[in-house]
Design a protein around this motif. Structure first.
Motif, PDB file in Angstrom:
ATOM      1  N   TYR A 135       0.826  -1.201   0.000  1.00 60.49           N
ATOM      2  CA  TYR A 135       0.000   0.000   0.000  1.00 60.49           C
ATOM      3  C   TYR A 135       0.862   1.253   0.000  1.00 60.49           C
ATOM      4  CZ  TYR A 135      -4.313  -2.454   1.547  1.00 60.49           C
ATOM      5  OH  TYR A 135      -5.427  -3.246   1.644  1.00 60.49           O
ATOM      6  N   THR A 136       0.242   2.376  -0.328  1.00 56.69           N
ATOM      7  CA  THR A 136       0.778   3.666   0.073  1.00 56.69           C
ATOM      8  C   THR A 136       0.451   3.846   1.560  1.00 56.69           C
ATOM      9  OG1 THR A 136      -1.260   4.870  -0.403  1.00 56.69           O
ATOM     10  CG2 THR A 136       0.330   4.617  -2.217  1.00 56.69           C
ATOM     11  N   VAL A 137       1.075   4.826   2.186  1.00 60.66           N
ATOM     12  CA  VAL A 137       0.771   5.086   3.597  1.00 60.66           C
ATOM     13  C   VAL A 137      -0.707   5.414   3.758  1.00 60.66           C
ATOM     14  CG1 VAL A 137       1.201   6.659   5.531  1.00 60.66           C
ATOM     15  CG2 VAL A 137       3.112   5.812   4.154  1.00 60.66           C
ATOM     16  N   GLU A 138      -1.234   6.215   2.851  1.00 57.94           N
ATOM     17  CA  GLU A 138      -2.640   6.613   2.933  1.00 57.94           C
ATOM     18  C   GLU A 138      -3.567   5.402   2.818  1.00 57.94           C
ATOM     19  OE1 GLU A 138      -0.339   8.008   1.037  1.00 57.94           O
ATOM     20  OE2 GLU A 138      -0.132   9.930   2.111  1.00 57.94           O
ATOM     21  N   GLN A 139      -3.252   4.494   1.911  1.00 64.98           N
ATOM     22  CA  GLN A 139      -4.078   3.301   1.742  1.00 64.98           C
ATOM     23  C   GLN A 139      -4.025   2.418   2.986  1.00 64.98           C
ATOM     24  OE1 GLN A 139      -2.151   1.892  -1.829  1.00 64.98           O
ATOM     25  NE2 GLN A 139      -3.913   2.430  -3.123  1.00 64.98           N
ATOM     26  N   LEU A 140      -2.838   2.287   3.559  1.00 61.23           N
ATOM     27  CA  LEU A 140      -2.694   1.446   4.747  1.00 61.23           C
ATOM     28  C   LEU A 140      -3.501   2.009   5.915  1.00 61.23           C
ATOM     29  CD1 LEU A 140       0.531  -0.313   5.919  1.00 61.23           C
ATOM     30  CD2 LEU A 140      -0.913   0.832   7.592  1.00 61.23           C
ATOM     31  N   LEU A 141      -3.417   3.332   6.107  1.00 61.65           N
ATOM     32  CA  LEU A 141      -4.155   3.952   7.209  1.00 61.65           C
ATOM     33  C   LEU A 141      -5.663   3.893   6.987  1.00 61.65           C
ATOM     34  CD1 LEU A 141      -1.937   7.093   7.951  1.00 61.65           C
ATOM     35  CD2 LEU A 141      -1.963   4.897   9.144  1.00 61.65           C
ATOM     36  N   ALA A 142      -6.072   3.790   5.739  1.00 60.54           N
ATOM     37  CA  ALA A 142      -7.503   3.761   5.428  1.00 60.54           C
ATOM     38  C   ALA A 142      -8.095   2.356   5.462  1.00 60.54           C
ATOM     39  CB  ALA A 142      -7.741   4.381   4.047  1.00 60.54           C
ATOM     40  N   ASP A 143      -7.265   1.341   5.553  1.00 59.39           N
ATOM     41  CA  ASP A 143      -7.766  -0.037   5.542  1.00 59.39           C
ATOM     42  C   ASP A 143      -8.493  -0.311   6.861  1.00 59.39           C
ATOM     43  OD1 ASP A 143      -8.128  -2.817   5.725  1.00 59.39           O
ATOM     44  OD2 ASP A 143      -6.330  -3.233   4.562  1.00 59.39           O
ATOM     45  N   PRO A 144      -9.800  -0.561   6.827  1.00 61.75           N
ATOM     46  CA  PRO A 144     -10.559  -0.707   8.072  1.00 61.75           C
ATOM     47  C   PRO A 144     -10.225  -1.971   8.856  1.00 61.75           C
ATOM     48  CG  PRO A 144     -11.933  -1.224   6.177  1.00 61.75           C
ATOM     49  CD  PRO A 144     -10.650  -0.686   5.625  1.00 61.75           C
ATOM     50  N   GLU A 145      -9.604  -2.955   8.215  1.00 64.57           N
ATOM     51  CA  GLU A 145      -9.306  -4.206   8.913  1.00 64.57           C
ATOM     52  C   GLU A 145      -8.018  -4.139   9.732  1.00 64.57           C
ATOM     53  OE1 GLU A 145      -9.380  -7.461   6.170  1.00 64.57           O
ATOM     54  OE2 GLU A 145     -11.575  -7.583   6.290  1.00 64.57           O
ATOM     55  N   ILE A 146      -7.130  -3.219   9.396  1.00 66.37           N
ATOM     56  CA  ILE A 146      -5.857  -3.112  10.118  1.00 66.37           C
ATOM     57  C   ILE A 146      -6.104  -2.455  11.471  1.00 66.37           C
ATOM     58  CG2 ILE A 146      -3.610  -1.954  10.147  1.00 66.37           C
ATOM     59  CD1 ILE A 146      -3.479  -2.407   7.127  1.00 66.37           C
ATOM     60  N   GLU A 147      -5.673  -3.124  12.542  1.00 64.96           N
ATOM     61  CA  GLU A 147      -5.873  -2.611  13.895  1.00 64.96           C
ATOM     62  C   GLU A 147      -4.611  -1.972  14.468  1.00 64.96           C
ATOM     63  OE1 GLU A 147      -8.407  -5.089  16.603  1.00 64.96           O
ATOM     64  OE2 GLU A 147      -8.166  -6.564  14.997  1.00 64.96           O
ATOM     65  N   ILE A 148      -3.447  -2.514  14.139  1.00 62.81           N
ATOM     66  CA  ILE A 148      -2.176  -1.972  14.631  1.00 62.81           C
ATOM     67  C   ILE A 148      -1.331  -1.515  13.464  1.00 62.81           C
ATOM     68  CG2 ILE A 148      -0.006  -2.449  15.851  1.00 62.81           C
ATOM     69  CD1 ILE A 148      -1.421  -4.596  17.450  1.00 62.81           C
ATOM     70  N   VAL A 149      -0.826  -0.289  13.553  1.00 61.97           N
ATOM     71  CA  VAL A 149       0.172   0.208  12.617  1.00 61.97           C
ATOM     72  C   VAL A 149       1.536   0.122  13.297  1.00 61.97           C
ATOM     73  CG1 VAL A 149       1.067   2.252  11.434  1.00 61.97           C
ATOM     74  CG2 VAL A 149      -1.378   1.716  11.337  1.00 61.97           C
ATOM     75  N   VAL A 150       2.475  -0.534  12.657  1.00 58.98           N
ATOM     76  CA  VAL A 150       3.851  -0.619  13.150  1.00 58.98           C
ATOM     77  C   VAL A 150       4.682   0.391  12.368  1.00 58.98           C
ATOM     78  CG1 VAL A 150       5.870  -2.096  13.465  1.00 58.98           C
ATOM     79  CG2 VAL A 150       3.577  -3.034  13.784  1.00 58.98           C
ATOM     80  N   ASN A 151       5.230   1.367  13.081  1.00 56.17           N
ATOM     81  CA  ASN A 151       5.925   2.509  12.490  1.00 56.17           C
ATOM     82  C   ASN A 151       7.433   2.292  12.565  1.00 56.17           C
ATOM     83  OD1 ASN A 151       7.001   4.985  11.790  1.00 56.17           O
ATOM     84  ND2 ASN A 151       5.872   6.167  13.317  1.00 56.17           N
ATOM     85  N   LEU A 152       8.044   1.935  11.439  1.00 57.46           N
ATOM     86  CA  LEU A 152       9.486   1.672  11.374  1.00 57.46           C
ATOM     87  C   LEU A 152      10.197   2.710  10.517  1.00 57.46           C
ATOM     88  CD1 LEU A 152       9.422  -2.226  10.899  1.00 57.46           C
ATOM     89  CD2 LEU A 152       9.377  -0.910  13.017  1.00 57.46           C
ATOM     90  N   THR A 153       9.715   3.936  10.557  1.00 55.43           N
ATOM     91  CA  THR A 153      10.279   5.011   9.749  1.00 55.43           C
ATOM     92  C   THR A 153      11.437   5.691  10.491  1.00 55.43           C
ATOM     93  OG1 THR A 153       8.659   6.562  10.632  1.00 55.43           O
ATOM     94  CG2 THR A 153       8.062   5.388   8.613  1.00 55.43           C
ATOM     95  N   ALA A 154      11.962   6.764   9.923  1.00 53.78           N
ATOM     96  CA  ALA A 154      13.081   7.495  10.522  1.00 53.78           C
ATOM     97  C   ALA A 154      12.626   8.244  11.772  1.00 53.78           C
ATOM     98  CB  ALA A 154      13.661   8.471   9.503  1.00 53.78           C
ATOM     99  N   PRO A 155      13.535   8.448  12.750  1.00 55.59           N
ATOM    100  CA  PRO A 155      13.152   9.098  14.012  1.00 55.59           C
ATOM    101  C   PRO A 155      12.435  10.437  13.853  1.00 55.59           C
ATOM    102  CG  PRO A 155      15.330   8.138  14.227  1.00 55.59           C
ATOM    103  CD  PRO A 155      14.933   7.973  12.785  1.00 55.59           C
ATOM    104  N   ALA A 156      12.825  11.229  12.880  1.00 55.76           N
ATOM    105  CA  ALA A 156      12.265  12.573  12.739  1.00 55.76           C
ATOM    106  C   ALA A 156      10.776  12.577  12.442  1.00 55.76           C
ATOM    107  CB  ALA A 156      13.012  13.343  11.648  1.00 55.76           C
ATOM    108  N   VAL A 157      10.251  11.466  11.906  1.00 56.47           N
ATOM    109  CA  VAL A 157       8.824  11.433  11.551  1.00 56.47           C
ATOM    110  C   VAL A 157       8.023  10.461  12.409  1.00 56.47           C
ATOM    111  CG1 VAL A 157       9.238  12.198   9.193  1.00 56.47           C
ATOM    112  CG2 VAL A 157       9.220   9.746   9.690  1.00 56.47           C
ATOM    113  N   HIS A 158       8.647   9.890  13.439  1.00 56.50           N
ATOM    114  CA  HIS A 158       7.908   8.954  14.287  1.00 56.50           C
ATOM    115  C   HIS A 158       6.627   9.572  14.837  1.00 56.50           C
ATOM    116  CE1 HIS A 158      11.498   6.080  15.309  1.00 56.50           C
ATOM    117  NE2 HIS A 158      11.082   5.973  14.068  1.00 56.50           N
TER     118      HIS A 158
END
Length: 370
Positions: free
Chosen positions: A56-79
């Motif tokens: 997915y794109t980030v937007e698509q992932l955040l919009a998926d109603p079935e996903i309950e947990i987002v795991v954020n493995l991005t750079a520290p500045a955008v955590h």
């Protein structure tokens, strides 16, 4: 128990071990259904490697109603900013450390999560491994008497080799020794001894810039600024009365971690808090140094354990152990060390927490709840 569906944002180097464990060791409680990255080809490779159905794109992932947990493995500045977006989308969120780069960002994330009734979690989760959990039990059971002091040392090389694809991040705040490596050892100390009440410290920086001299690096010959302290020493006063010293530096070579807790009846030699297992020793008052068998499973590389624990927490209605509030306290300690160095004064912490609940004994290998 119905599995919790997870989406992972950020498919860089650290994602491999997370996905190995989330799609393998803990697949009884979590199901990774999507990955996203600013470089779609990276996400596609990880999806193929771990048989994840959606890229997915980030937007698509955040919009998926079935996903309950987002795991954020991005750079520290955008955590923090991505954590806020995930919470706004109604998702529980688990992020890599550091939790944020300042207290205001961290508090905004926690406040939003509380308003929405969502859980927040943060690495490191290594304190849930067999090594540190065994040490927590030994202290609780009185094996070293009353703890009165502790020490933690993390001496390692810097990023001058330029071999990490994003090595510049390790020269900025968030990649510095106390914000990058410090959370492993600070979290382990809190798991064993409880919260910190006062901090003093000194932070220094040997170099203002480095030149990448490794011809194998993609940045060979580049001059890169060093934007954060690279050598940090601190004294931590715990609410329980223990006084601990911490030394964290990225100006040497190799990797030399060491952590000990000193008690009235013995010395506890704590394994490397950057990992989940390794040996535990006690030096007794009679002069003997004994190896103690690990009392818990999860001695292997287990990054992602905190995500699995959050999944159990969601299904069982309890608190997660590698929580956002624990990470906020670690951040508070880290920033207070810098502030004490700048002002030449002790820094009194405003945050406090309950010590994370110890894992129950007798767990099956791939479970975190009895």
């Amino acid at each position: 128990m119905r599995r919790v569906k997870v989406g992972v944002i950020g498919t860089g180097m650290i994602s491999g071990v997370y996905l190995t464990n989330l799609t393998g060791t803990f697949d009884a409680i979590v199901e990774v259904t999507a990955v996203a990255d600013m470089m779609p080809q990276s996400a596609q490779l990880k999806a193929e490697q771990f048989r994840i159905p959606n890229v997915y794109t980030v937007e698509q992932l955040l919009a998926d109603p079935e996903i309950e947990i987002v795991v954020n493995l991005t750079a520290p500045a955008v955590h923090a900013s991505l954590n806020l977006r995930a919470l706004q989308a109604g998702k529980h969120v688990y992020t890599e450390k550091p939790f944020a780069l300042n207290r205001d960002e961290a508090d905004e994330v926690l406040a939003l999560a509380e308003t929405k009734g969502l859980l927040v979690g943060c690495a490191p989760d290594t304190f849930l491994g067999a090594g540190i959990q065994t040490c927590v039990k030994l202290i609780d059971d009185g094996w070293i008497g009353t703890p009165y002091a502790a020490s933690a040392n993390i001496i390692m090389g810097n990023a001058a080799s330029g071999m990490h694809p994003n090595f510049q991040n390790f020269l900025k705040l968030g990649g510095d020794p106390i914000m990058d490596m410090g959370p492993y050892y600070l979290t382990a100390l809190i798991a064993m001894l409880g919260p910190v009440r006062r901090v003093s410290g000194s932070a220094s920086q040997l170099h203002r810039e480095i030149v990448v001299t490794n011809p194998k690096s993609h940045a060979y010959g580049h001059k890169v600024p060093v934007e954060a302290p690279t050598n940090v020493s601190a004294v931590l006063d715990f609410h329980c009365g223990v006084v601990a010293t911490v030394q964290a530096a990225k100006e040497a070579f190799g990797y030399f971690p060491r952590m000990e807790v000193y008690g009235t009846e013995g010395i506890l030699y704590v394994p490397d808090a950057n990992f989940f297992g390794s040996q535990v020793f006690i030096h007794t008052a009679h002069g003997e140094k004994k190896e103690v068998p690990l009392a818990y499973p999860h001695a292997e590389e287990g990054r992602g354990t905190g995500v699995a624990d959050m999944a159990y927490a969601i299904r069982l209605g309890r608190n997660n152990r590698a929580s956002g509030r624990l990470a906020r306290h670690v951040l508070d300690i880290s920033l207070a060390i810098f502030e004490a160095s700048e002002t030449g004064r002790h820094a009194l912490l405003q945050s406090t927490i309950e010590r994370p609940e110890r894992l129950p004994q007798g767990l099956k290998y791939n479970t975190l709840d009895a």
